[in-house]
Design a protein around this motif. Structure first.
Motif, PDB file in Angstrom:
ATOM      1  N   THR A  85       0.926  -1.139   0.237  1.00 17.53           N
ATOM      2  CA  THR A  85      -0.149  -0.077  -0.080  1.00 17.53           C
ATOM      3  C   THR A  85       0.821   1.128   0.061  1.00 17.53           C
ATOM      4  O   THR A  85       1.556   1.525   1.091  1.00 17.53           O
ATOM      5  CB  THR A  85      -0.640  -0.167   1.413  1.00 17.53           C
ATOM      6  N   TYR A  86       0.760   1.847  -0.884  1.00 13.67           N
ATOM      7  CA  TYR A  86       1.863   3.235  -1.397  1.00 13.67           C
ATOM      8  C   TYR A  86       1.249   3.831  -2.758  1.00 13.67           C
ATOM      9  O   TYR A  86       0.877   2.975  -3.046  1.00 13.67           O
ATOM     10  CB  TYR A  86       2.964   3.342  -1.067  1.00 13.67           C
ATOM     11  N   GLY A  87       1.264   4.763  -2.511  1.00 16.09           N
ATOM     12  CA  GLY A  87       0.929   5.821  -4.135  1.00 16.09           C
ATOM     13  C   GLY A  87      -1.208   5.957  -4.470  1.00 16.09           C
ATOM     14  O   GLY A  87      -1.011   4.856  -5.115  1.00 16.09           O
ATOM     15  N   SER A  88      -1.806   5.848  -3.318  1.00 15.68           N
ATOM     16  CA  SER A  88      -3.041   4.907  -2.960  1.00 15.68           C
ATOM     17  C   SER A  88      -2.981   4.579  -4.339  1.00 15.68           C
ATOM     18  O   SER A  88      -4.444   4.221  -4.842  1.00 15.68           O
ATOM     19  CB  SER A  88      -3.918   6.504  -3.108  1.00 15.68           C
ATOM     20  N   ARG A  89      -2.452   3.425  -3.705  1.00 12.43           N
ATOM     21  CA  ARG A  89      -2.527   1.764  -4.922  1.00 12.43           C
ATOM     22  C   ARG A  89      -3.757   1.004  -4.278  1.00 12.43           C
ATOM     23  O   ARG A  89      -3.920  -0.407  -5.330  1.00 12.43           O
ATOM     24  CB  ARG A  89      -1.076   1.453  -5.725  1.00 12.43           C
ATOM     25  N   SER A  90      -4.027   0.472  -3.403  1.00 17.08           N
ATOM     26  CA  SER A  90      -4.504  -0.327  -2.645  1.00 17.08           C
ATOM     27  C   SER A  90      -6.911  -0.421  -3.447  1.00 17.08           C
ATOM     28  O   SER A  90      -6.738  -1.844  -4.099  1.00 17.08           O
ATOM     29  CB  SER A  90      -5.114  -0.168  -1.632  1.00 17.08           C
ATOM     30  N   THR A  91      -7.186   0.526  -3.686  1.00 15.47           N
ATOM     31  CA  THR A  91      -8.188   0.623  -4.237  1.00 15.47           C
ATOM     32  C   THR A  91      -8.198   0.230  -5.580  1.00 15.47           C
ATOM     33  O   THR A  91      -8.828  -0.272  -6.648  1.00 15.47           O
ATOM     34  CB  THR A  91      -9.065   2.450  -4.183  1.00 15.47           C
ATOM     35  N   PRO A  92      -6.979   0.748  -6.820  1.00 11.83           N
ATOM     36  CA  PRO A  92      -6.768   0.629  -7.951  1.00 11.83           C
ATOM     37  C   PRO A  92      -6.447  -0.329  -8.255  1.00 11.83           C
ATOM     38  O   PRO A  92      -6.934  -1.133  -9.341  1.00 11.83           O
ATOM     39  CB  PRO A  92      -5.629   1.692  -8.515  1.00 11.83           C
ATOM     40  N   VAL A  93      -5.843  -1.017  -7.823  1.00 14.63           N
ATOM     41  CA  VAL A  93      -5.028  -2.128  -7.206  1.00 14.63           C
ATOM     42  C   VAL A  93      -5.440  -3.506  -7.402  1.00 14.63           C
ATOM     43  O   VAL A  93      -6.575  -4.272  -7.415  1.00 14.63           O
ATOM     44  CB  VAL A  93      -3.179  -2.217  -7.629  1.00 14.63           C
ATOM     45  N   SER A  94      -5.970  -3.850  -5.409  1.00 16.48           N
ATOM     46  CA  SER A  94      -6.250  -4.384  -4.876  1.00 16.48           C
ATOM     47  C   SER A  94      -7.643  -4.441  -4.277  1.00 16.48           C
ATOM     48  O   SER A  94      -8.271  -5.403  -4.570  1.00 16.48           O
ATOM     49  CB  SER A  94      -5.669  -4.889  -3.512  1.00 16.48           C
ATOM     50  N   LYS A 104     -11.119   5.142  -8.258  1.00 17.18           N
ATOM     51  CA  LYS A 104      -9.665   5.612  -8.068  1.00 17.18           C
ATOM     52  C   LYS A 104      -8.917   5.720  -6.772  1.00 17.18           C
ATOM     53  O   LYS A 104     -10.433   5.951  -6.109  1.00 17.18           O
ATOM     54  CB  LYS A 104      -9.740   6.807  -8.876  1.00 17.18           C
ATOM     55  N   GLY A 105      -8.181   6.018  -7.021  1.00 17.42           N
ATOM     56  CA  GLY A 105      -7.478   6.018  -5.467  1.00 17.42           C
ATOM     57  C   GLY A 105      -7.575   7.307  -4.639  1.00 17.42           C
ATOM     58  O   GLY A 105      -7.910   8.056  -5.516  1.00 17.42           O
ATOM     59  N   VAL A 106      -7.795   7.164  -3.463  1.00 16.43           N
ATOM     60  CA  VAL A 106      -7.834   8.342  -2.527  1.00 16.43           C
ATOM     61  C   VAL A 106      -7.266   9.431  -2.061  1.00 16.43           C
ATOM     62  O   VAL A 106      -7.225  10.247  -1.493  1.00 16.43           O
ATOM     63  CB  VAL A 106      -9.691   8.749  -2.977  1.00 16.43           C
ATOM     64  N   GLY A 107      -6.362   8.009  -1.141  1.00 21.79           N
ATOM     65  CA  GLY A 107      -5.758   8.335  -0.350  1.00 21.79           C
ATOM     66  C   GLY A 107      -4.659   9.638  -0.340  1.00 21.79           C
ATOM     67  O   GLY A 107      -4.442  10.399   1.183  1.00 21.79           O
ATOM     68  N   GLU A 108      -4.503  10.018  -1.201  1.00 20.08           N
ATOM     69  CA  GLU A 108      -2.907  10.853  -1.041  1.00 20.08           C
ATOM     70  C   GLU A 108      -3.917  12.752  -2.148  1.00 20.08           C
ATOM     71  O   GLU A 108      -3.017  13.238  -1.797  1.00 20.08           O
ATOM     72  CB  GLU A 108      -1.977  10.819  -1.774  1.00 20.08           C
ATOM     73  N   SER A 109      -5.083  12.489  -2.272  1.00 15.07           N
ATOM     74  CA  SER A 109      -5.341  12.825  -3.441  1.00 15.07           C
ATOM     75  C   SER A 109      -5.711  14.752  -2.243  1.00 15.07           C
ATOM     76  O   SER A 109      -4.724  15.940  -2.556  1.00 15.07           O
ATOM     77  CB  SER A 109      -6.717  13.271  -3.474  1.00 15.07           C
TER      78      SER A 109
END
Ligand code: MCN
Ligand code: CUN
Length: 792
Positions: free
Chosen positions: A543-552, A737-742
């Motif tokens: 999990t980094y680059g808000s990738r969990s939603t886009p990938v996992s 889309k990811g949002v964690g770092e937006s």
């Protein structure tokens, strides 16, 4: 904040309370520091007091003689084990414990293993290290001077501190567009060095079983599988003999992506003593020595027509990477994702050059809710647009509206080769302006200015690129960026989902269960999400680059759909009809045209585990696996409006209100998304107004506690006002889309733009973050501060 409207568990997407909070609010989480094993020993790290010094000698004999000390590890011990140097995730090497030289203040020099934490700390005092101090290089701008001391003389053939030059875009075309433009606005700006400062510091409990040879490591990591592979590669321990467990994590924000020397020392300590060894750093250690972010010295230029049509952007960056971080990200993209500096605008041309340098600071440039340099890129372009508006005498909202990408341009390939997946930017900006009642704010500002008050309105529009992602953009250790998911539905219809990503507070146990619920109609309460344990979960890069939603998240949707397809085969056998005659509605397969004739997922699950006869070649049970390799990144975006008041006497900034419209495609759990945005906005206020890791000329670190390194609290933050637009990602299975770092990426520019808008009547065009009172006050008097060296 919006109230939770539907506290009942939704059968899919929607607001619901976080499942994990049941244990968190009761103080029942299990963090690394909660792990206590029989016979466990405790480690402590001796750190360098100098920023740059040659190590003449290390005498550990007095420490070794301490009755409670079990082992003292130095660089020499590690050299004998071939572990003196470890690769960083960014293709550089870092000394685990310094041998030849120390290269930043706080660098790890020795490690003591003792019976308790206190004895370990006491014994550090007994280690006698003789240093020969060297001049320190702290200012990136001075690191390239001919007479600058060479920091990385451990690397053969190195004669200076220059690491790399990287460029992107078409230089020739960009220069042509600039030469023909009516207007060119130029601005130098610094994105100072900041630190993610999660509530929980970093630590490890390492347990090498001398009998089985199995190493179990409980550790604060956002990427357990990547850490396991790295341990295997570096220490030569077979990968199947390593188990990395990342239990509950008290915040990561990028701080827990990399591997730190303390982790390796705990492992070595356990190998040497045959006992479990715990190492937990304290707050100062975390602030001094773990991953830093930013430290980008940017020279930006923006070209436009007199009417305010933006034509091109040109950038030169000096990137301070500290002592051990040769590249911010993979060799292909040493400047990380900075290539998205063209922002959200329809440009004709763009070009940027980044030069990376070593300095005597902790390894930098990695991560802080940043998507790896997108924070810097967004800040740069959003400041440049405001500077252009200042020069042209245009309203910054109007200037942005004229130049934003239009919906029909998507998918849009930027001038630096990034393919933005979807968006309706003008609609999102309009929504933010409406939410803020922008025209009324401007009218009010005019009235206040007449009274001599300094009110400012700042905007930013950001495009993020998250969900690493295709190898074209990123890889770690040569590994791809696919993530696995495994879903098992038990006979009674309850399910367990196993994922390679790892939550540090983002609520994965809830949202990923909601994705399965949406796809299969099993209640999220009946789905357990397992993560953070390499023995129990499929491989993936974390999990980094808000990738969990886009990938996992995509892997989860796909694996659930596979289970649904299997359920269809079982249902057709149960109902004795052809699969073609079945139709799905959430939670059940039924016979087309006869809604009564159907089987729900629980009945199907039971039958799948029974002796029901299935077609030739179809296995029983209701399980599936998926490895999701994302075809592209996802590109969330948003429009922010910040309103501030500046005290004309002191330069003190008060953030009066903040309006944020985020578009992250389909929202799985809007409450969690809003929480992510709230946190990121607070981060943005912090970076814009108070956070900076400053150093003095000798390399002394001036931010070793929260008295000096200031984080925002509720007192500095307004009550956030949020809005949303929803533009699904066309390539993501559920359009998310990811949002964690937006919000961290998008908000600093809005706050800074607001402060500068407030002091515009005084002729201030730019001032660098953090805009602490002294910086604002100085800027108001035409005397800008170099904040990273001057403010503590
Ligand atoms: N979500 C959603 N709908 C969407 C997008 C996301 O409901 N369209 C939900 C997700 O399912 C997840 C959360 O929002 O529960 C964040 O999702 P995502 O954007 O995929 O980000 P990650 O889960 O990959 O989290 C990583 C990101 C990063 S890189 C940093 S840094 C950061 C951040 O998340 N660190 C955090 N937010 C944090 N929040 C907390 N509490 N703690 C941290 O350390
Ligand atoms: Cu850039 S900080 Mo987050 O990617 O872990």
């Amino acid at each position: 904040m919006t109230a939770v409207e539907n506290p009942e568990t939704p059968m899919g997407f929607g607001r619901m309370h976080r499942k994990e909070d049941v244990r968190f609010v009761r103080g029942k989480g299990t963090y690394v520091d909660d792990v206590a094993l029989p016979g466990m020993l405790h480690g402590a790290v001796l750190r360098s007091p100098h920023a740059h010094a040659r190590i003449v000698s290390i005498d550990a004999s007095a420490a070794e003689a301490h009755p409670k000390v079990r082992a003292v590890v130095t660089g020499a011990t590690l050299e004998s084990l071939n572990l003196a140097w470890m690769p960083t995730l960014s293709h550089d090497v870092q000394a685990v414990l310094a041998t030849d030289k120390v290269r930043f203040q706080g660098q790890e020099v020795a490690f003591v293993v003792a019976e308790d934490r206190y004895a370990a700390r006491d014994a550090l005092e007994l280690i006698d290290v003789e240093y020969e101090p060297l001049p320190a290089v702290i200012d990136a701008k001075k690191s390239l001077a001919d007479d600058a001391p060479v920091i990385r003389d451990d690397i053969e053939g190195r004669t200076g501190n220059h690491i790399f030059d990287w460029e992107t875009g078409d230089k020739e075309h960009t220069d042509e567009v600039f030469a023909a433009a009516d207007v060119v606005a130029v601005q130098d700006m610094l994105y100072p060095r900041v630190h993610p400062a999660p509530l929980e510091t970093c630590g490890t409990v390492a347990d090498m079983d001398p009998v089985t040879g199995k190493l179990t490591v409980w550790t604060t990591t956002q990427a357990p599988h990547a850490h396991r592979t790295l341990y295997a590669l570096v220490a030569g321990i077979p990968e199947h003999k390593i188990r990395v467990i990342s239990p509950d994590i008290g915040g990561g924000f990028g701080n827990k992506v990399g591997i730190y020397p303390g982790y390796v020392c705990a492992v070595v300590g356990s190998i040497l003593t045959g006992k479990p060894v715990k190492w937990m750093e304290d707050r100062s250690e975390n602030l001094m020595s773990t991953s830093f972010a930013r430290d980008y010295h940017m020279h930006g230029e923006i070209a436009a027509t007199r009417e305010g049509r933006i034509l091109a952007v040109r950038v030169k960056v000096l990137a301070d990477h500290g002592a051990f971080n040769g590249t911010a990200q993979p060799t292909k993209f040493p400047a990380g994702f900075f290539g998205v500096f063209t922002g959200s605008y329809d440009l004709m041309a763009a070009h940027c050059e980044v030069t990376g340098v070593y300095t005597n600071k902790a390894p930098g440039g990695v991560a802080y809710a940043c998507s790896f340099r997108i924070t810097e890129a967004v800040y740069l372009v959003e400041r440049l647009v405001d500077v252009l508006a200042y020069d042209l005498g245009l309203d910054p909202a109007e200037l942005r509206m004229r130049n934003l990408l239009r919906p029909e341009q998507f998918p849009y390939e930027s001038k630096t080769g990034w393919v933005y997946d979807s968006g309706d930017y003008p609609a999102t900006l309009r929504a933010a302006l409406d939410l803020a009642d922008y025209d009324e704010l401007r009218a009010q500002q005019a009235r206040r200015r007449e009274r001599g008050e300094l009110m400012g309105i700042g905007l930013s529009f950001f495009t993020e690129a998250v969900g690493a992602g295709p190898r074209k953009h990123m890889d770690i250790l040569g590994l791809g960026m696919a993530d696995g998911a495994e879903l098992r539905v038990h006979p009674t219809g309850k399910a367990v989902l196993r994922l390679s990503c790892q939550s540090q507070g983002q609520g994965h146990e809830t949202t990923f269960a909601q994705i399965v619920a949406e796809e299969l109609g099993i209640s999220p309460d009946d789905i357990d999400v397992v993560h953070g344990d390499t023995d129990q979960t499929p491989f993936g890069l974390g999990t980094y680059g808000s990738r969990s939603t886009p990938v996992s998240g995509a892997a989860t949707a796909v694996v659930a759909r596979k289970v649904r397809d299997r359920a269809k085969i079982v249902a057709s056998a149960m109902l004795e009809v052809s699969e073609d005659d079945l139709e799905w509605e959430k939670g059940r397969w039924f016979v087309k045209g006869d809604r009564q004739a159907g089987r729900d997922i629980q009945e199907i699950a039971l039958a799948a585990h029974s002796d029901l006869e299935l077609p030739e070649g179809v296995e029983g049970h209701l399980d599936a696996t998926c490895v999701y390799n994302p075809p592209n990144l996802t590109y969330p975006f948003g429009a922010y409006v910040c309103v501030v008041d500046v005290d004309p006497g002191t330069g003190q900034v008060t953030v009066r209100s903040f309006f944020a419209v985020d578009d992250c495609g389909v929202r799985i759990n809007p409450m969690i998304v809003e929480g992510q945005v709230h946190g990121g906005l607070a981060d943005g206020v912090g970076m814009a107004l108070m956070q900076v890791m400053a150093f003095d000329e000798d390399g002394n670190h001036l931010g070793g506690s929260f008295m000096d390194y200031l984080l925002p609290t509720s007192l500095e933050c307004p009550s956030w006002r949020l809005g949303e637009t929803v533009t699904p990602s066309p390539h993501h299975p559920i359009g998310a889309k990811g949002v964690g770092e937006s919000a961290t990426v998008g908000s600093p520019a809005a706050v800074v733009n607001a402060v500068l808008d407030a002091v515009k009547p005084l002729g201030v065009r730019h001032a660098d973050m953090p805009l602490a009172p002294a910086a604002v006050w100085s800027a108001m008097r035409g005397n800008p501060l170099r904040t990273d060296l001057a403010i503590t």
